[in-house]
Write a protein that holds these residues in place. Sequence first.
Motif, PDB file in Angstrom:
ATOM      1  N   UNK A 153       0.833  -1.201   0.000  1.00  0.00           N
ATOM      2  CA  UNK A 153       0.000   0.000   0.000  1.00  0.00           C
ATOM      3  C   UNK A 153       0.868   1.252   0.000  1.00  0.00           C
ATOM      4  N   UNK A 154       0.449   2.250  -0.770  1.00  0.00           N
ATOM      5  CA  UNK A 154       1.165   3.525  -0.861  1.00  0.00           C
ATOM      6  C   UNK A 154       0.780   4.393   0.339  1.00  0.00           C
ATOM      7  N   UNK A 155       1.721   4.602   1.263  1.00  0.00           N
ATOM      8  CA  UNK A 155       1.461   5.344   2.494  1.00  0.00           C
ATOM      9  C   UNK A 155       2.518   6.423   2.696  1.00  0.00           C
ATOM     10  N   UNK A 156       2.067   7.657   2.909  1.00  0.00           N
ATOM     11  CA  UNK A 156       2.933   8.716   3.386  1.00  0.00           C
ATOM     12  C   UNK A 156       2.731   8.849   4.886  1.00  0.00           C
ATOM     13  N   UNK A 157       3.815   8.889   5.651  1.00  0.00           N
ATOM     14  CA  UNK A 157       3.727   8.906   7.116  1.00  0.00           C
ATOM     15  C   UNK A 157       4.545  10.077   7.630  1.00  0.00           C
ATOM     16  N   UNK A 158       3.870  11.082   8.179  1.00  0.00           N
ATOM     17  CA  UNK A 158       4.530  12.279   8.693  1.00  0.00           C
ATOM     18  C   UNK A 158       4.246  12.388  10.180  1.00  0.00           C
ATOM     19  N   UNK A 170      10.044   5.313  16.738  1.00  0.00           N
ATOM     20  CA  UNK A 170      10.957   5.714  15.669  1.00  0.00           C
ATOM     21  C   UNK A 170      11.710   4.522  15.069  1.00  0.00           C
ATOM     22  N   UNK A 171      12.298   3.667  15.913  1.00  0.00           N
ATOM     23  CA  UNK A 171      13.085   2.541  15.391  1.00  0.00           C
ATOM     24  C   UNK A 171      12.209   1.569  14.614  1.00  0.00           C
ATOM     25  N   UNK A 172      11.016   1.291  15.126  1.00  0.00           N
ATOM     26  CA  UNK A 172      10.132   0.366  14.411  1.00  0.00           C
ATOM     27  C   UNK A 172       9.682   0.960  13.084  1.00  0.00           C
ATOM     28  N   UNK A 173       9.390   2.241  13.063  1.00  0.00           N
ATOM     29  CA  UNK A 173       8.985   2.883  11.813  1.00  0.00           C
ATOM     30  C   UNK A 173      10.098   2.827  10.777  1.00  0.00           C
ATOM     31  N   UNK A 174      11.318   3.075  11.203  1.00  0.00           N
ATOM     32  CA  UNK A 174      12.437   3.013  10.268  1.00  0.00           C
ATOM     33  C   UNK A 174      12.636   1.594   9.755  1.00  0.00           C
ATOM     34  N   UNK A 175      12.377   0.599  10.610  1.00  0.00           N
ATOM     35  CA  UNK A 175      12.472  -0.791  10.170  1.00  0.00           C
ATOM     36  C   UNK A 175      11.357  -1.130   9.181  1.00  0.00           C
ATOM     37  N   UNK A 176      10.128  -0.681   9.473  1.00  0.00           N
ATOM     38  CA  UNK A 176       9.014  -0.933   8.563  1.00  0.00           C
ATOM     39  C   UNK A 176       9.282  -0.318   7.190  1.00  0.00           C
ATOM     40  N   UNK A 177       9.914   0.850   7.183  1.00  0.00           N
ATOM     41  CA  UNK A 177      10.184   1.534   5.909  1.00  0.00           C
ATOM     42  C   UNK A 177      11.129   0.719   5.020  1.00  0.00           C
ATOM     43  N   UNK A 178      11.941  -0.142   5.629  1.00  0.00           N
ATOM     44  CA  UNK A 178      12.834  -0.989   4.822  1.00  0.00           C
ATOM     45  C   UNK A 178      12.108  -2.193   4.239  1.00  0.00           C
ATOM     46  N   UNK A 182       6.510   1.048  -0.564  1.00  0.00           N
ATOM     47  CA  UNK A 182       5.712   2.237  -0.895  1.00  0.00           C
ATOM     48  C   UNK A 182       5.417   3.098   0.334  1.00  0.00           C
ATOM     49  N   UNK A 183       6.178   2.894   1.405  1.00  0.00           N
ATOM     50  CA  UNK A 183       6.038   3.720   2.604  1.00  0.00           C
ATOM     51  C   UNK A 183       7.051   4.857   2.565  1.00  0.00           C
ATOM     52  N   UNK A 184       6.551   6.095   2.622  1.00  0.00           N
ATOM     53  CA  UNK A 184       7.404   7.288   2.669  1.00  0.00           C
ATOM     54  C   UNK A 184       7.344   7.854   4.080  1.00  0.00           C
ATOM     55  N   UNK A 185       8.462   7.808   4.800  1.00  0.00           N
ATOM     56  CA  UNK A 185       8.509   8.159   6.212  1.00  0.00           C
ATOM     57  C   UNK A 185       9.213   9.497   6.413  1.00  0.00           C
ATOM     58  N   UNK A 186       8.564  10.408   7.160  1.00  0.00           N
ATOM     59  CA  UNK A 186       9.144  11.731   7.419  1.00  0.00           C
ATOM     60  C   UNK A 186       8.917  12.127   8.869  1.00  0.00           C
ATOM     61  N   UNK A 187       9.966  12.674   9.493  1.00  0.00           N
ATOM     62  CA  UNK A 187       9.861  13.198  10.854  1.00  0.00           C
ATOM     63  C   UNK A 187      10.196  14.687  10.836  1.00  0.00           C
ATOM     64  N   UNK A 188       9.498  15.451  11.692  1.00  0.00           N
ATOM     65  CA  UNK A 188       9.794  16.875  11.873  1.00  0.00           C
ATOM     66  C   UNK A 188       9.921  17.118  13.366  1.00  0.00           C
TER      67      UNK A 188
END
Length: 363
Positions: A153-158, A170-178, A182-188
């Motif tokens: 699934x195409x997901x943008x995650x901010x 944070x660590x789990x999200x970075x692992x999921x992105x690998x 189609x997961x685009x992960x961004x932190x601010x």
Amino acid sequence: MNQISLFRDLDEMMPWNDRLQELEVVDVRDEAPDVKTFTFRSRGKWFRYKPGQFITLELPTTSGPLMRTYTLSSSPSRPLTIALTVKAQADSVGSRWMFENLRPGAFVKAYGPSGDFSLHRHSTAKYLFVSAGSGITPMMSMLRWLYDCAPLTDVGFVNCARRPEEIIFRKELELLATHMPCLSLSFIVEERSSREGWFGHIGRIDGVRLPLLSPDFREREIFCCGPDPFMRVVRQMLEASGYDMRRYRQEAFAAPVEEQVPAPFLATGDFKAPVEVITPIRFALSGVEAECVAGQTVLQTARGSGVRIPAACETGLCGTCRVKKLSGDVEMSHNGGILDDEIADGFILACCSQPLTALDIEA
């Protein structure tokens, strides 16, 4: 010697529900400063819910039972346990009690699941999840479900946080992105930290950053959760961009403020004494028959008669006080805490329902 098997198929177990209230803590894990994940099980039961929904805990504090609503951060694709990820604010009674008292082996009562903030009701090809602070929890529930069941699934995650170390999951999200192509992960983050280096975005989300993080955000179904000021900014930003707000979803646990309408002025000669209207209510499971005075809700009548109906927000938002109406009619003014199909099945929210006729309530 016969041994009790640890393995049971789901069709050999009952799904957990409001009548099967007790949960056992099986794990407590630190996620970020003042943030913990509590994992629960219900012996011999499995959990059926939609990703993004919430439950209400009944916390046995020293001053009496305290009802608090928390979003599930776990995924229904892993149905043997559920998890709540909780941030303890300095002035929070409920979350502080959980931090101090809930340990593996402890038990707590719960009600639910409830809520309509779920991608299951808004299926589309492309999503954008925007969150801040602990508002990440329903997004994590939905993303975990997608990882297990629809990883392409195409997901943008901010996600927005104050400092890098305060980014939850944070660590789990970075692992999921690998693992999710189609997961685009961004932190601010709002400010740098002395604990670790940071080379990502600094500041707050705005109309300039959003198109950089998700250039095609207008084509996506957007889910937003976080503090009220944060969600107001996101909503205003999207409206100003020309985004189709029919595709925007947000989760909040604060009821909308109702406009106060002044009562009409009556001349002295027009005054009439009010006629007291009393409507009978029978609470079937409790075996109690009560009288509801005009203006009272089903919940108020239940409390006055010693009938216990769990309630948390008492504004028609959380759904904790959902009960089955066996007969009769009510006027219900809720804020999204009950679904249309639940109403069709005869359920009402006791906190915001006033009887129009004699009632039989399953409570």
